[in-house]
Design a protein around this motif. Structure first.
Motif, mmCIF file in Angstrom:
data_model
loop_
_atom_site.group_PDB
_atom_site.id
_atom_site.type_symbol
_atom_site.label_atom_id
_atom_site.label_comp_id
_atom_site.label_asym_id
_atom_site.label_seq_id
_atom_site.Cartn_x
_atom_site.Cartn_y
_atom_site.Cartn_z
ATOM 1 N N VAL A 31 0.855 -1.189 0.000
ATOM 2 C CA VAL A 31 0.000 0.000 0.000
ATOM 3 C C VAL A 31 0.888 1.235 0.000
ATOM 4 N N PHE A 32 0.718 2.093 -1.020
ATOM 5 C CA PHE A 32 1.528 3.300 -1.172
ATOM 6 C C PHE A 32 0.742 4.539 -0.744
ATOM 7 N N LEU A 33 1.410 5.401 0.026
ATOM 8 C CA LEU A 33 0.832 6.658 0.508
ATOM 9 C C LEU A 33 1.683 7.824 0.016
ATOM 10 N N HIS A 34 1.064 8.786 -0.634
ATOM 11 C CA HIS A 34 1.772 9.915 -1.249
ATOM 12 C C HIS A 34 2.025 11.039 -0.256
ATOM 13 N N GLY A 35 2.709 12.067 -0.719
ATOM 14 C CA GLY A 35 3.025 13.225 0.101
ATOM 15 C C GLY A 35 2.042 14.373 -0.094
ATOM 16 N N LEU A 36 2.303 15.483 0.589
ATOM 17 C CA LEU A 36 1.439 16.654 0.559
ATOM 18 C C LEU A 36 1.303 17.183 -0.862
ATOM 19 N N PHE A 37 0.072 17.468 -1.262
ATOM 20 C CA PHE A 37 -0.269 17.951 -2.599
ATOM 21 C C PHE A 37 -0.072 16.901 -3.684
ATOM 22 N N GLY A 38 0.159 15.653 -3.291
ATOM 23 C CA GLY A 38 0.287 14.580 -4.266
ATOM 24 C C GLY A 38 -1.027 13.868 -4.474
ATOM 25 N N SER A 39 -0.938 12.691 -5.092
ATOM 26 C CA SER A 39 -2.123 11.865 -5.319
ATOM 27 C C SER A 39 -1.696 10.423 -5.505
ATOM 28 N N LYS A 40 -2.687 9.536 -5.586
ATOM 29 C CA LYS A 40 -2.423 8.112 -5.777
ATOM 30 C C LYS A 40 -1.694 7.826 -7.079
ATOM 31 N N LEU A 47 3.211 -1.307 4.286
ATOM 32 C CA LEU A 47 2.978 0.118 4.067
ATOM 33 C C LEU A 47 4.238 0.790 3.544
ATOM 34 N N ILE A 48 4.085 1.582 2.485
ATOM 35 C CA ILE A 48 5.185 2.337 1.897
ATOM 36 C C ILE A 48 4.719 3.778 1.749
ATOM 37 N N GLY A 49 5.289 4.699 2.525
ATOM 38 C CA GLY A 49 4.837 6.076 2.511
ATOM 39 C C GLY A 49 5.956 7.052 2.243
ATOM 40 N N HIS A 50 5.702 8.002 1.355
ATOM 41 C CA HIS A 50 6.681 9.032 1.026
ATOM 42 C C HIS A 50 6.329 10.340 1.730
ATOM 43 N N SER A 51 7.274 10.901 2.462
ATOM 44 C CA SER A 51 7.158 12.225 3.057
ATOM 45 C C SER A 51 5.944 12.298 3.978
ATOM 46 N N MET A 52 4.948 13.135 3.688
ATOM 47 C CA MET A 52 3.753 13.164 4.518
ATOM 48 C C MET A 52 3.140 11.777 4.614
ATOM 49 N N GLY A 53 3.119 11.050 3.504
ATOM 50 C CA GLY A 53 2.612 9.685 3.514
ATOM 51 C C GLY A 53 3.449 8.770 4.382
ATOM 52 N N GLY A 54 4.744 9.056 4.484
ATOM 53 C CA GLY A 54 5.603 8.288 5.378
ATOM 54 C C GLY A 54 5.244 8.506 6.831
ATOM 55 N N LYS A 55 4.878 9.731 7.183
ATOM 56 C CA LYS A 55 4.455 10.001 8.554
ATOM 57 C C LYS A 55 3.115 9.348 8.852
ATOM 58 N N THR A 56 2.224 9.316 7.856
ATOM 59 C CA THR A 56 0.963 8.597 8.038
ATOM 60 C C THR A 56 1.223 7.106 8.216
ATOM 61 N N ALA A 57 2.150 6.566 7.425
ATOM 62 C CA ALA A 57 2.484 5.145 7.541
ATOM 63 C C ALA A 57 3.071 4.825 8.912
ATOM 64 N N MET A 58 3.971 5.693 9.398
ATOM 65 C CA MET A 58 4.542 5.477 10.727
ATOM 66 C C MET A 58 3.466 5.523 11.801
ATOM 67 N N THR A 59 2.561 6.494 11.707
ATOM 68 C CA THR A 59 1.487 6.610 12.685
ATOM 69 C C THR A 59 0.602 5.372 12.674
ATOM 70 N N THR A 60 0.322 4.853 11.485
ATOM 71 C CA THR A 60 -0.490 3.641 11.372
ATOM 72 C C THR A 60 0.213 2.462 12.026
ATOM 73 N N ALA A 61 1.506 2.298 11.753
ATOM 74 C CA ALA A 61 2.256 1.182 12.332
ATOM 75 C C ALA A 61 2.329 1.287 13.851
ATOM 76 N N LEU A 62 2.448 2.506 14.361
ATOM 77 C CA LEU A 62 2.578 2.703 15.800
ATOM 78 C C LEU A 62 1.250 2.546 16.538
ATOM 79 N N THR A 63 0.133 2.826 15.855
ATOM 80 C CA THR A 63 -1.175 2.742 16.506
ATOM 81 C C THR A 63 -1.926 1.460 16.158
#
Length: 335
Positions: A89-98, A156-172
């Motif tokens: 599952v890929f998560l993009h950064g701020l102002f990005g998209s899928k 989970l694979i997240g870039h930039s803002m998406g990386g922070k979302t991915a980390m938050t998901t893994a931690l919670t």
């Protein structure tokens, strides 16, 4: 991928840099990095389809607003692999998209056989708008989507803002995340001393005539952005979010929510417990977004983390060095 030139600071820890096989096929992106500290923009979206790819798209709800207390129904694309392994599952950064990771997703399906999802975050792409834009809310959206799709566990694979979302998901929600890849961002607190609020202001103040060709609308929009957004490459990136709706032009991103939560986006939630699963922090060797100063916090929250850098890559690793980026993910999956 667009060809831009990126100006970044050198990586401070040459001893941590290693060389991955393969070579990059794209030029670096533009001067966005020095303008937005700690790297929160995603690469410019790709707008193309892939012949022969079995492609299933999630449909955006007709109403683009939602209750602030509940998860939103995220839009997504599925690249359907034939294998039974855990999906990516890929998560993009701020102002990005899928669309940012479509070409990467296609390659990973072909090389691993895994199903790959690319997801629009709330207030981005075709996902619903919502006044709340925090990492806790975005992680909750992702949990809701995975439940809807009957995905019990993902990588989970997240870039930039998406990386922070991915980390938050893994931690919670650690049971949801089999492995974690964080692309060129860290859990450290980020500075908010950027020109970003000026960019948001310029976008909010923009007015475009109705019922005109898209090319004319883009020129009008760029002319109005120029006073507050000096760099041509930044203007072009922001304009990827200009959309036409019934003859009217508007931004597809929720500027009000982004502006109201910019401090949250630039920061990272506080956590007392860590994520024990295998984790890869993948940085660009020409980027300073994962520095040695961040290592203690990475180790505290992600004790099984490996920190690697791809040579000659900027913040937009997947754009600069797509072959190396793909190879590093595959190696991590096989480790």
């Amino acid at each position: 991928m667009p060809a831009h030139q990126l100006s970044l600071w050198p990586c401070g820890d040459a001893h941590a840099v290693f060389r991955l096989p393969g070579n990059g096929a794209y030029a670096a992106m533009s001067a966005l990095c020095r303008l937005l500290q700690r790297g929160l923009l995603s690469g410019r979206p790709l707008c193309r389809l892939f012949p022969g790819q079995q492609d299933v798209c999630g449909v955006a709800p007709a109403v683009r607003s939602a209750s602030s207390s509940s998860p939103v129904n995220l839009t997504y694309d599925v690249f359907d692999g034939k294998g039974e392994s855990t999906p990516l599952v890929f998560l993009h950064g701020l102002f990005g998209s899928k669309s940012n990771f479509h070409s990467i997703a296609k390659s990973l399906v072909q090389r691993t056989g895994r199903k790959v999802l690319t997801v629009d975050a709330r207030n981005h792409g075709n996902s619903p708008h919502n006044p709340v834009l925090t990492y806790e809310a975005m992680a909750n959206d992702l949990k809701h989507l995975l439940a809807q799709l009957h995905i019990d566990k993902c990588i989970l694979i997240g870039h930039s803002m998406g990386g922070k979302t991915a980390m938050t998901t893994a931690l919670t929600q650690p049971a949801l995340v089999e492995r974690l890849v964080v692309v060129d961002i860290s859990p450290a607190q980020s500075s908010t001393r950027t020109n970003f609020r000026y960019y948001i202001q310029a976008m909010q103040e923009m007015t475009i005539s109705t019922d005109i060709p898209r090319s004319t609308a883009r020129r009008m929009a760029e002319d109005q952005l120029r006073s507050l957004v000096k760099e041509h490459s930044v203007r072009q990136f922001l304009l990827t979010n200009l959309v036409e709706q019934n003859g009217h032009y508007a931004w597809r991103v929720n500027l009000e929510a982004i502006s109201a939560h910019l401090d949250d986006i630039m920061s990272f939630p506080n956590f007392d417990t860590g994520y024990e699963g295998p984790t890869l922090f993948l940085g660009g060797a020409s980027s300073a977004y994962i520095s040695s100063d961040d290592y203690p916090e990475i180790q505290r929250l992600f004790p099984n983390a490996d920190i690697q850098y791809i040579p000659d890559a900027s913040h937009w690793i997947h754009a600069d060095k797509p072959l190396d980026f793909i190879s590093s993910i595959i190696s991590f999956l096989q480790s």
